[in-house]
Design a protein around this motif. Structure first.
Motif, PDB file in Angstrom:
ATOM      1  N   PHE A 120       0.888  -1.167   0.000  1.00  0.00           N
ATOM      2  CA  PHE A 120       0.000   0.000   0.000  1.00  0.00           C
ATOM      3  C   PHE A 120       0.925   1.216   0.000  1.00  0.00           C
ATOM      4  O   PHE A 120       1.434   1.612   1.041  1.00  0.00           O
ATOM      5  CB  PHE A 120      -0.909   0.021   1.237  1.00  0.00           C
ATOM      6  N   GLY A 121       1.177   1.757  -1.194  1.00  0.00           N
ATOM      7  CA  GLY A 121       2.153   2.846  -1.279  1.00  0.00           C
ATOM      8  C   GLY A 121       3.517   2.340  -0.868  1.00  0.00           C
ATOM      9  O   GLY A 121       4.024   1.347  -1.403  1.00  0.00           O
ATOM     10  N   ASP A 122       4.137   3.005   0.112  1.00  0.00           N
ATOM     11  CA  ASP A 122       5.456   2.598   0.589  1.00  0.00           C
ATOM     12  C   ASP A 122       5.392   1.476   1.618  1.00  0.00           C
ATOM     13  O   ASP A 122       6.422   0.923   2.001  1.00  0.00           O
ATOM     14  CB  ASP A 122       6.182   3.798   1.214  1.00  0.00           C
ATOM     15  N   LEU A 123       4.175   1.146   2.066  1.00  0.00           N
ATOM     16  CA  LEU A 123       4.033   0.138   3.101  1.00  0.00           C
ATOM     17  C   LEU A 123       3.987  -1.261   2.481  1.00  0.00           C
ATOM     18  O   LEU A 123       3.128  -1.563   1.656  1.00  0.00           O
ATOM     19  CB  LEU A 123       2.756   0.404   3.911  1.00  0.00           C
ATOM     20  N   HIS A 124       4.919  -2.101   2.889  1.00  0.00           N
ATOM     21  CA  HIS A 124       5.023  -3.475   2.374  1.00  0.00           C
ATOM     22  C   HIS A 124       4.179  -4.373   3.281  1.00  0.00           C
ATOM     23  O   HIS A 124       4.636  -4.813   4.339  1.00  0.00           O
ATOM     24  CB  HIS A 124       6.499  -3.903   2.379  1.00  0.00           C
TER      25      HIS A 124
ATOM     26  N   LEU B  31      -9.948  -9.471  -3.761  1.00  0.00           N
ATOM     27  CA  LEU B  31     -10.512  -8.199  -3.315  1.00  0.00           C
ATOM     28  C   LEU B  31      -9.391  -7.178  -3.167  1.00  0.00           C
ATOM     29  O   LEU B  31      -9.613  -5.979  -3.237  1.00  0.00           O
ATOM     30  CB  LEU B  31     -11.251  -8.370  -1.986  1.00  0.00           C
ATOM     31  N   GLU B  32      -8.187  -7.678  -2.928  1.00  0.00           N
ATOM     32  CA  GLU B  32      -6.971  -6.863  -2.992  1.00  0.00           C
ATOM     33  C   GLU B  32      -6.069  -7.442  -4.076  1.00  0.00           C
ATOM     34  O   GLU B  32      -5.951  -8.664  -4.198  1.00  0.00           O
ATOM     35  CB  GLU B  32      -6.219  -6.863  -1.658  1.00  0.00           C
ATOM     36  N   THR B  33      -5.475  -6.579  -4.868  1.00  0.00           N
ATOM     37  CA  THR B  33      -4.511  -7.038  -5.863  1.00  0.00           C
ATOM     38  C   THR B  33      -3.147  -7.251  -5.192  1.00  0.00           C
ATOM     39  O   THR B  33      -2.941  -6.845  -4.050  1.00  0.00           O
ATOM     40  CB  THR B  33      -4.352  -6.016  -6.996  1.00  0.00           C
ATOM     41  N   TYR B  34      -2.239  -7.885  -5.898  1.00  0.00           N
ATOM     42  CA  TYR B  34      -0.885  -8.072  -5.384  1.00  0.00           C
ATOM     43  C   TYR B  34       0.088  -7.887  -6.536  1.00  0.00           C
ATOM     44  O   TYR B  34      -0.276  -8.032  -7.707  1.00  0.00           O
ATOM     45  CB  TYR B  34      -0.722  -9.439  -4.719  1.00  0.00           C
ATOM     46  N   GLU B  35       1.333  -7.536  -6.202  1.00  0.00           N
ATOM     47  CA  GLU B  35       2.291  -7.172  -7.248  1.00  0.00           C
ATOM     48  C   GLU B  35       3.052  -8.366  -7.818  1.00  0.00           C
ATOM     49  O   GLU B  35       3.207  -8.504  -9.026  1.00  0.00           O
ATOM     50  CB  GLU B  35       3.301  -6.140  -6.716  1.00  0.00           C
ATOM     51  N   THR B  36       3.556  -9.209  -6.951  1.00  0.00           N
ATOM     52  CA  THR B  36       4.374 -10.328  -7.407  1.00  0.00           C
ATOM     53  C   THR B  36       3.944 -11.606  -6.708  1.00  0.00           C
ATOM     54  O   THR B  36       3.322 -11.576  -5.650  1.00  0.00           O
ATOM     55  CB  THR B  36       5.872 -10.087  -7.144  1.00  0.00           C
TER      56      THR B  36
END
Length: 259
Positions: free
Chosen positions: A28-32, A67-72
């Protein structure tokens, strides 16, 4: 996968991997918020996810049905990669039931209509068939006598049991519970946990985010402990509660079990 999914599901051996997360990361932004999550949940397994607030538990739960996407990383449900969007995602979500903190019932529809909506619209069931099954499920969770009422006329515990029945009506392969008792008054918590315990005993595959340690002790096959977006350890309830391995888990249990 075989063309006949129903046959494939019946023939699948107990304990076959059903939900698999491999190297999942989410920001979420800079928050991992999810850090290299590896998690495999098998058919019929009850996995309880616990940890301090802000550890990523609810985000993990919501990522499993996108419901939430993810990057990798990758997520597969019953061998099928989680689609990005569209009809394929809608079909897969029908196989993944979700029960939220806030019951998310349609206020303008009766209890019966809330439970039959998905089976009629998504599963294309006939109305009378969907209603018969809905009444069976409402009876199973103890609120069939409330079928003609609207959500606002029910207590919080009753609404959450309706939400569970609504998810079950879709005949999901796995049920996700995101803090299902956190919005309830204390006297209503057990009536919801009792329904969840019975589902666990019947072999429903469940991933449950909760602060209810007694339920984790009683119903879990495996406890997963998260902190700061990572899975720090996992094991049977007896292993985790009696012999936590990490200092973070020992600290968490020391605080939560003394209250």
């Amino acid at each position: 996968m075989p063309a006949d999914d129903d046959v494939a599901e019946v023939q699948a051996a107990p304990g076959e991997p059903l939900v698999v997360l491999d190297g999942v990361n989410k920001h979420f932004g800079d928050l991992h918020v999810l850090k290299d999550i590896d998690l495999t949940v098998h058919q019929g397994e009850v996995v309880i996810v616990i940890g301090p607030s802000g550890s990523g538990k609810s985000t993990l739960c919501r990522t499993i049905n996108r419901l939430e996407t993810y990057e990798t990383g990758t997520i597969t449900i019953d061998g099928v990669p989680l689609p990005d969007e569209g009809a394929d995602l809608a079909r897969l979500r029908a196989d993944v039931g979700m029960v939220f903190q806030s019951f998310n019932l349609f206020a303008h529809k009766t209890i019966l209509q809330n439970v039959t909506l998905g089976p009629i619209k998504v599963r294309k069931q006939k109305k009378d068939q969907a209603e018969e099954r809905a009444m069976e499920l409402l009876a199973r969770v103890g609120v069939d006598h409330q079928a003609s009422k609207y959500p606002a006329q029910l207590s919080g515990g009753q609404q959450q049991r309706v939400a569970i029945a609504r998810s079950l009506a879709m005949e999901p392969k796995v049920m996700l519970f995101d803090e299902p008792t956190s919005a309830l008054d204390p006297e209503m918590i057990n009536e919801v946990l009792d329904v969840m315990t019975s589902l666990a005993k019947e072999g429903m595959t469940m991933i449950v985010v909760t602060h209810e340690m007694g339920f984790a002790h009683k119903a879990a096959d495996r406890v997963v402990f998260m902190s700061d977006g990572a899975i720090l350890e996992q094991g049977t309830p007896q292993e985790f509660f009696d012999h936590p391995k990490t200092d973070r888990a020992k600290d968490f249990l020391g605080k939560i079990l003394t209250h």
